[in-house]
Design a protein around this motif. Structure first.
Motif: not given
Length: 138
Positions: A22-35, A37-38, A40-45
């Motif tokens: 569960i802990d490792l999955d949460m960390r992986l999900n956090t990385i995917y969320d950040k990815l 976001d990035v 989306m920022l690239i597309e907006t830019s």
């Protein structure tokens, strides 16, 4: 060892397997969320960049406008001509009295955002002025 390798190497017989997974999955999900976001920022830019490039005044566009300036002025309303002059002209110097050539205007100082240095054109025939202009992309 990267996160995916850590997840793959978990021992399911470990008494804390479920919590570690569960802990490792949460960390992986956090990385995917950040990815996400990035991305989306690239597309907006990229979208903003495309809009800027479409709306941008190029040196060729400015040259075409200057070449056809008289034609533009002929079709403009008086109020638009006045606004254009207010945007382009910083100040106008005039003589106290008419000069020998019968002119009142001594010099016109322009405020053009596309020109890096000040541009001054003298209308006095006795003072020849050579203007060198550097166009800058902003």
């Amino acid at each position: 060892m990267n996160l995916i390798q850590q997840i793959d190497s978990l021992n399911f017989e470990d008494p804390h397997f479920q919590q570690k997974s569960i802990d490792l999955d949460m960390r992986l999900n956090t990385i995917y969320d950040k990815l996400a976001d990035v991305e989306m920022l690239i597309e907006t830019s990229e979208s903003k960049r495309e809009v800027i490039l479409k709306d941008k005044m190029t040196a060729d566009n400015i040259y075409k406008i200057l070449v056809n300036f008289a034609s533009f002025m002929d079709v403009m309303e008086d109020i638009d001509k006045k606004r254009l002059c207010q945007m382009l002209i910083e100040k106008v110097e005039i003589y106290d009295d008419k000069n020998k050539a019968g002119r009142w205007v001594k010099a016109i100082h322009f405020k053009l955002p596309i020109i890096e240095e000040d541009l001054e054109i003298s209308l006095d025939n006795s003072t020849p002025v050579e203007a060198v202009v550097k166009l800058v992309r902003k």
